[in-house]
Design a protein around this motif. Structure first.
Motif, PDB file in Angstrom:
ATOM      1  N   ASP A  31       2.052  50.629 -65.766  1.00  0.00           N
ATOM      2  CA  ASP A  31       3.309  50.392 -65.347  1.00  0.00           C
ATOM      3  C   ASP A  31       3.327  51.467 -64.013  1.00  0.00           C
ATOM      4  N   GLN A  32       2.384  52.507 -64.336  1.00  0.00           N
ATOM      5  CA  GLN A  32       2.474  53.583 -62.823  1.00  0.00           C
ATOM      6  C   GLN A  32       1.836  52.925 -61.772  1.00  0.00           C
ATOM      7  N   LEU A  33       0.843  51.966 -61.981  1.00  0.00           N
ATOM      8  CA  LEU A  33       0.130  51.187 -60.940  1.00  0.00           C
ATOM      9  C   LEU A  33       1.060  50.463 -60.228  1.00  0.00           C
ATOM     10  N   ARG A  34       1.800  49.380 -61.044  1.00  0.00           N
ATOM     11  CA  ARG A  34       2.885  48.723 -60.593  1.00  0.00           C
ATOM     12  C   ARG A  34       3.762  49.102 -59.640  1.00  0.00           C
ATOM     13  N   SER A  35       4.324  50.475 -59.958  1.00  0.00           N
ATOM     14  CA  SER A  35       5.372  51.098 -59.347  1.00  0.00           C
ATOM     15  C   SER A  35       4.702  51.474 -58.134  1.00  0.00           C
ATOM     16  N   ALA A  36       3.288  52.081 -58.057  1.00  0.00           N
ATOM     17  CA  ALA A  36       2.949  52.461 -56.984  1.00  0.00           C
ATOM     18  C   ALA A  36       2.488  51.352 -55.772  1.00  0.00           C
ATOM     19  N   TYR A  37       1.848  50.425 -56.362  1.00  0.00           N
ATOM     20  CA  TYR A  37       1.354  49.410 -55.485  1.00  0.00           C
ATOM     21  C   TYR A  37       2.314  48.136 -55.235  1.00  0.00           C
ATOM     22  N   LEU A  38       3.152  47.921 -56.080  1.00  0.00           N
ATOM     23  CA  LEU A  38       4.066  46.655 -55.837  1.00  0.00           C
ATOM     24  C   LEU A  38       5.642  46.889 -55.234  1.00  0.00           C
ATOM     25  N   ALA A  95       0.023  41.258 -49.002  1.00  0.00           N
ATOM     26  CA  ALA A  95       0.791  42.476 -48.923  1.00  0.00           C
ATOM     27  C   ALA A  95       1.034  42.818 -47.578  1.00  0.00           C
ATOM     28  N   ASP A  96       2.196  43.641 -47.214  1.00  0.00           N
ATOM     29  CA  ASP A  96       2.548  44.243 -45.958  1.00  0.00           C
ATOM     30  C   ASP A  96       1.712  45.164 -45.281  1.00  0.00           C
ATOM     31  N   LEU A  97       1.369  44.900 -43.933  1.00  0.00           N
ATOM     32  CA  LEU A  97       0.359  45.642 -43.285  1.00  0.00           C
ATOM     33  C   LEU A  97       0.920  47.119 -42.998  1.00  0.00           C
ATOM     34  N   ARG A  98       2.322  46.989 -43.050  1.00  0.00           N
ATOM     35  CA  ARG A  98       3.054  48.330 -42.590  1.00  0.00           C
ATOM     36  C   ARG A  98       3.034  49.136 -43.869  1.00  0.00           C
ATOM     37  N   THR A  99       3.682  48.776 -44.723  1.00  0.00           N
ATOM     38  CA  THR A  99       3.984  49.652 -46.017  1.00  0.00           C
ATOM     39  C   THR A  99       2.712  49.582 -47.094  1.00  0.00           C
ATOM     40  N   ARG A 100       1.866  48.646 -46.825  1.00  0.00           N
ATOM     41  CA  ARG A 100       0.685  48.362 -47.518  1.00  0.00           C
ATOM     42  C   ARG A 100       1.004  47.983 -49.047  1.00  0.00           C
ATOM     43  N   LYS A 101       2.240  47.596 -49.550  1.00  0.00           N
ATOM     44  CA  LYS A 101       2.565  47.127 -50.646  1.00  0.00           C
ATOM     45  C   LYS A 101       2.379  45.815 -51.014  1.00  0.00           C
ATOM     46  N   ILE A 102       2.150  45.399 -52.168  1.00  0.00           N
ATOM     47  CA  ILE A 102       1.646  43.955 -52.455  1.00  0.00           C
ATOM     48  C   ILE A 102       3.391  43.570 -52.757  1.00  0.00           C
ATOM     49  N   THR A 103       3.477  42.233 -51.802  1.00  0.00           N
ATOM     50  CA  THR A 103       4.854  41.739 -51.809  1.00  0.00           C
ATOM     51  C   THR A 103       4.899  40.265 -52.643  1.00  0.00           C
ATOM     52  N   SER A 104       3.745  39.571 -52.926  1.00  0.00           N
ATOM     53  CA  SER A 104       3.853  38.446 -53.465  1.00  0.00           C
ATOM     54  C   SER A 104       2.621  38.155 -54.154  1.00  0.00           C
ATOM     55  N   ILE A 105       2.544  37.768 -55.336  1.00  0.00           N
ATOM     56  CA  ILE A 105       1.712  37.297 -56.445  1.00  0.00           C
ATOM     57  C   ILE A 105       1.850  36.050 -56.969  1.00  0.00           C
ATOM     58  N   GLY A 106       0.961  34.834 -56.666  1.00  0.00           N
ATOM     59  CA  GLY A 106       1.366  33.562 -57.013  1.00  0.00           C
ATOM     60  C   GLY A 106       0.022  32.595 -57.334  1.00  0.00           C
ATOM     61  N   ASP A 107       0.122  31.661 -58.045  1.00  0.00           N
ATOM     62  CA  ASP A 107      -0.772  30.724 -58.305  1.00  0.00           C
ATOM     63  C   ASP A 107      -1.297  30.233 -57.206  1.00  0.00           C
TER      64      ASP A 107
END
Length: 153
Positions: A72-79, A141-153
């Motif tokens: 859960d902490q990883l999701r919060s930090a990276y997504l 992932a967004d290059l500016r924020t480095r957050k993962i923005t989408s996960i799909g099949d």
């Protein structure tokens, strides 16, 4: 008093002699005597692609270990926040982990860069479940924020 070499000293001397002989033979035969390089992993906290790989490695470890708090902490930090909401909805509808797109944990993973542009980086995450059974998840992932923005099949 004469001291005979210990078993360890004899083993070391024999190993050194064998190594020198192998090197000499390799040089005469024109081959390389170097051993395979040890495995290595590298990355940068500045790169969005590295962040994708870091997230999947750590997340899979946490889920494999049954450590829901860390997952859960990883999701919060990276997504990104919108992705976290989207995953919760997907998980309720599919009764599976939205990050992995499965109910179980893969045995291996590999992240490959697909492309970057328009402020985003894209990666394919190959998840190996057993033997040669592999699924691929597409991640952005967004290059500016480095957050993962989408996960799909």
């Amino acid at each position: 008093m004469l001291q005979l070499p210990t078993h360890r000293a004899t083993s070391v001397a024999l190993a050194a002699t064998a190594g020198a002989a192998a090197l000499s033979f390799a040089l005469l035969a024109g081959t390389s005597a170097t051993a395979a390089a040890p495995p290595s992993v590298s990355g940068s906290p500045e790169g969005a692609f590295t962040r994708i790989a870091d997230f999947y490695g750590a997340y899979i470890d946490a889920v494999y270990d049954g450590d829901g708090r860390t997952a859960d902490q990883l999701r919060s930090a990276y997504l990104s926040e919108p992705l976290q909401r989207e995953l919760r909805q997907w998980e309720e509808a599919n009764h599976a982990d939205g990050v992995l797109r499965a109910q179980n944990v893969p045995l291996r993973w590999k992240v490959t860069s697909v492309d970057s542009g328009m402020g985003k980086t894209n990666a394919a995450v190959a998840l190996t479940w057993s033997g040669t059974t592999t699924t691929t998840v597409h991640v952005q992932a967004d290059l500016r924020t480095r957050k993962i923005t989408s996960i799909g099949d």
